[in-house]
Write a protein that holds these residues in place. Structure first.
Motif, PDB file in Angstrom:
ATOM      1  N   ASN A  47       0.825  -1.213   0.000  1.00 17.55           N
ATOM      2  CA  ASN A  47       0.000   0.000   0.000  1.00 17.55           C
ATOM      3  C   ASN A  47       0.856   1.258   0.000  1.00 17.55           C
ATOM      4  N   ALA A  48       1.995   1.211   0.655  1.00 21.20           N
ATOM      5  CA  ALA A  48       2.917   2.352   0.604  1.00 21.20           C
ATOM      6  C   ALA A  48       3.399   2.564  -0.825  1.00 21.20           C
ATOM      7  N   MET A  49       3.758   1.471  -1.496  1.00 22.90           N
ATOM      8  CA  MET A  49       4.192   1.593  -2.889  1.00 22.90           C
ATOM      9  C   MET A  49       3.053   2.140  -3.756  1.00 22.90           C
ATOM     10  N   ARG A  50       1.857   1.669  -3.512  1.00 20.51           N
ATOM     11  CA  ARG A  50       0.688   2.091  -4.303  1.00 20.51           C
ATOM     12  C   ARG A  50       0.416   3.587  -4.181  1.00 20.51           C
ATOM     13  N   VAL A  51       0.374   4.099  -2.942  1.00 20.95           N
ATOM     14  CA  VAL A  51       0.042   5.516  -2.780  1.00 20.95           C
ATOM     15  C   VAL A  51       1.194   6.424  -3.207  1.00 20.95           C
ATOM     16  N   MET A  52       2.417   5.950  -3.097  1.00 25.42           N
ATOM     17  CA  MET A  52       3.534   6.750  -3.603  1.00 25.42           C
ATOM     18  C   MET A  52       3.476   6.831  -5.123  1.00 25.42           C
ATOM     19  N   PRO A 107      -0.213   1.257   8.413  1.00 29.33           N
ATOM     20  CA  PRO A 107      -0.764  -0.095   8.533  1.00 29.33           C
ATOM     21  C   PRO A 107      -1.598  -0.284   9.808  1.00 29.33           C
ATOM     22  N   LYS A 108      -1.160   0.313  10.887  1.00 35.62           N
ATOM     23  CA  LYS A 108      -1.914   0.222  12.142  1.00 35.62           C
ATOM     24  C   LYS A 108      -3.259   0.934  12.008  1.00 35.62           C
ATOM     25  N   LEU A 109      -3.257   2.126  11.443  1.00 31.26           N
ATOM     26  CA  LEU A 109      -4.490   2.883  11.254  1.00 31.26           C
ATOM     27  C   LEU A 109      -5.430   2.188  10.273  1.00 31.26           C
ATOM     28  N   ALA A 110      -4.858   1.563   9.251  1.00 27.54           N
ATOM     29  CA  ALA A 110      -5.663   0.905   8.219  1.00 27.54           C
ATOM     30  C   ALA A 110      -6.455  -0.280   8.777  1.00 27.54           C
ATOM     31  N   LYS A 111      -5.959  -0.890   9.834  1.00 36.69           N
ATOM     32  CA  LYS A 111      -6.668  -2.025  10.435  1.00 36.69           C
ATOM     33  C   LYS A 111      -8.039  -1.623  10.964  1.00 36.69           C
ATOM     34  N   GLN A 112      -8.197  -0.356  11.307  1.00 30.54           N
ATOM     35  CA  GLN A 112      -9.458   0.135  11.857  1.00 30.54           C
ATOM     36  C   GLN A 112     -10.383   0.709  10.775  1.00 30.54           C
ATOM     37  N   ALA A 113      -9.938   0.687   9.515  1.00 29.29           N
ATOM     38  CA  ALA A 113     -10.712   1.276   8.433  1.00 29.29           C
ATOM     39  C   ALA A 113     -11.904   0.398   8.067  1.00 29.29           C
ATOM     40  N   ALA A 114     -12.978   1.042   7.644  1.00 30.06           N
ATOM     41  CA  ALA A 114     -14.209   0.338   7.269  1.00 30.06           C
ATOM     42  C   ALA A 114     -14.163  -0.195   5.836  1.00 30.06           C
ATOM     43  N   SER A 115     -13.226   0.328   5.023  1.00 30.24           N
ATOM     44  CA  SER A 115     -13.136  -0.109   3.630  1.00 30.24           C
ATOM     45  C   SER A 115     -11.679  -0.006   3.165  1.00 30.24           C
ATOM     46  N   GLU A 116     -11.404  -0.605   2.024  1.00 37.18           N
ATOM     47  CA  GLU A 116     -10.055  -0.512   1.468  1.00 37.18           C
ATOM     48  C   GLU A 116      -9.712   0.940   1.134  1.00 37.18           C
ATOM     49  N   GLU A 117     -10.678   1.673   0.615  1.00 38.71           N
ATOM     50  CA  GLU A 117     -10.434   3.078   0.255  1.00 38.71           C
ATOM     51  C   GLU A 117     -10.131   3.912   1.506  1.00 38.71           C
ATOM     52  N   GLU A 118     -10.853   3.657   2.574  1.00 37.44           N
ATOM     53  CA  GLU A 118     -10.599   4.360   3.831  1.00 37.44           C
ATOM     54  C   GLU A 118      -9.212   4.010   4.366  1.00 37.44           C
ATOM     55  N   ALA A 119      -8.823   2.759   4.205  1.00 38.14           N
ATOM     56  CA  ALA A 119      -7.480   2.337   4.617  1.00 38.14           C
ATOM     57  C   ALA A 119      -6.417   3.072   3.795  1.00 38.14           C
ATOM     58  N   LEU A 120      -6.623   3.124   2.489  1.00 41.06           N
ATOM     59  CA  LEU A 120      -5.657   3.824   1.632  1.00 41.06           C
ATOM     60  C   LEU A 120      -5.590   5.309   1.948  1.00 41.06           C
ATOM     61  N   ASP A 121      -6.697   5.877   2.387  1.00 39.85           N
ATOM     62  CA  ASP A 121      -6.682   7.287   2.778  1.00 39.85           C
ATOM     63  C   ASP A 121      -5.735   7.546   3.944  1.00 39.85           C
ATOM     64  N   GLN A 122      -5.587   6.573   4.844  1.00 37.45           N
ATOM     65  CA  GLN A 122      -4.622   6.713   5.945  1.00 37.45           C
ATOM     66  C   GLN A 122      -3.201   6.772   5.385  1.00 37.45           C
ATOM     67  N   TYR A 123      -2.917   5.896   4.434  1.00 37.88           N
ATOM     68  CA  TYR A 123      -1.597   5.909   3.791  1.00 37.88           C
ATOM     69  C   TYR A 123      -1.372   7.233   3.064  1.00 37.88           C
ATOM     70  N   ARG A 124      -2.388   7.706   2.376  1.00 41.19           N
ATOM     71  CA  ARG A 124      -2.256   8.969   1.634  1.00 41.19           C
ATOM     72  C   ARG A 124      -1.999  10.147   2.569  1.00 41.19           C
ATOM     73  N   ARG A 125      -2.698  10.181   3.676  1.00 42.64           N
ATOM     74  CA  ARG A 125      -2.509  11.283   4.628  1.00 42.64           C
ATOM     75  C   ARG A 125      -1.072  11.301   5.148  1.00 42.64           C
ATOM     76  N   VAL A 126      -0.588  10.148   5.561  1.00 45.84           N
ATOM     77  CA  VAL A 126       0.782  10.080   6.085  1.00 45.84           C
ATOM     78  C   VAL A 126       1.788  10.354   4.967  1.00 45.84           C
ATOM     79  N   ARG A 127       1.525   9.830   3.772  1.00 44.68           N
ATOM     80  CA  ARG A 127       2.397  10.107   2.616  1.00 44.68           C
ATOM     81  C   ARG A 127       2.548  11.617   2.422  1.00 44.68           C
ATOM     82  N   ASP A 128       1.423  12.323   2.484  1.00 47.82           N
ATOM     83  CA  ASP A 128       1.450  13.766   2.261  1.00 47.82           C
ATOM     84  C   ASP A 128       2.142  14.509   3.402  1.00 47.82           C
ATOM     85  N   GLU A 129       1.990  14.029   4.628  1.00 42.96           N
ATOM     86  CA  GLU A 129       2.704  14.640   5.759  1.00 42.96           C
ATOM     87  C   GLU A 129       4.207  14.445   5.608  1.00 42.96           C
TER      88      GLU A 129
END
Length: 145
Positions: A47-52, A107-129
Motif C-alpha cells: 500500500n505504501a508503494m501504491r500511494v507513492m 498499517p496500524k491505522l488501516a486495520k481500523q478502516a471500514a473499507s479498502e479506500e478508507e485504509a488507503l486514505d490513511q496511507y495517503r494522509r501520512v504520505r502527504d505529511e
C-alpha cells in the motif's frame, strides 16, 4: 559541495521510512543521498508503494533492510520516523546528527478502516505529511550542519 548522506529510520523499514526515502530522492537528489532502514526488516508495504506511485514517485526499486547494513556509510543525518526507532536507535548511528520526526503508522491505522479506500486514505494522509516534511523542513535540517 558533497552530497549529504541521510538515513530515514523506522521499526520495520516497510512504509514510513520508505516513503521518506522516495520523497527525498524526488525532491533533493542533487544535494543528498537518501537511505532508509529499520530496526527490523519487514519487507516493502504494497500500500505504501501504491500511494507513492499515485503521487508520481516509484519506490518499488527500494528494498527493506536492516540499519546495520549501512554500518560502513558515513551518515550526516539520521531521522527517526517512529517512536520505537527513536528509542532503539542502534549505537553506531549516533555518530550522525539525530532528529526525531514521528509520523502515524498507516498499517496500524488501516486495520481500523471500514473499507479498502478508507485504509488507503490513511496511507495517503501520512504520505502527504512525509512529503511536506521532506520538501519543506529537510533542507533546513541539512543546512544546520
Amino acid at each position: 559541495m558533497a552530497k549529504k548522506n541521510i538515513l530515514f529510520l523506522c521499526t520495520g523499514n516497510s512504509c514510513r521510512s520508505q516513503m521518506a526515502e522516495g520523497w527525498a530522492r524526488h525532491f533533493h537528489n542533487d544535494t543528498i543521498v537518501a537511505y532508509s532502514a529499520g530496526i527490523e526488516a519487514h519487507g516493502m508495504n504494497p500500500n505504501a508503494m501504491r500511494v507513492m506511485k499515485e503521487a508520481g514517485v516509484d519506490i518499488s526499486g527500494q528494498s527493506s533492510k536492516l540499519a546495520d547494513t549501512l554500518i560502513d556509510v558515513s551518515l550526516d543525518l539520521v531521522i527517526t520516523v517512529c517512536g520505537h526507532a527513536d528509542e532503539n536507535c542502534p549505537v553506531f548511528l549516533t555518530k550522525a546528527k539525530l532528529v526525531h520526526v514521528g509520523f502515524d503508522d498507516p498499517p496500524k491505522l488501516a486495520k481500523q478502516a471500514a473499507s479498502e479506500e478508507e485504509a488507503l486514505d490513511q496511507y495517503r494522509r501520512v504520505r502527504d505529511e512525509i512529503r511536506d516534511f521532506v520538501s519543506k523542513r529537510l533542507p533546513d535540517l541539512i543546512s544546520e550542519d
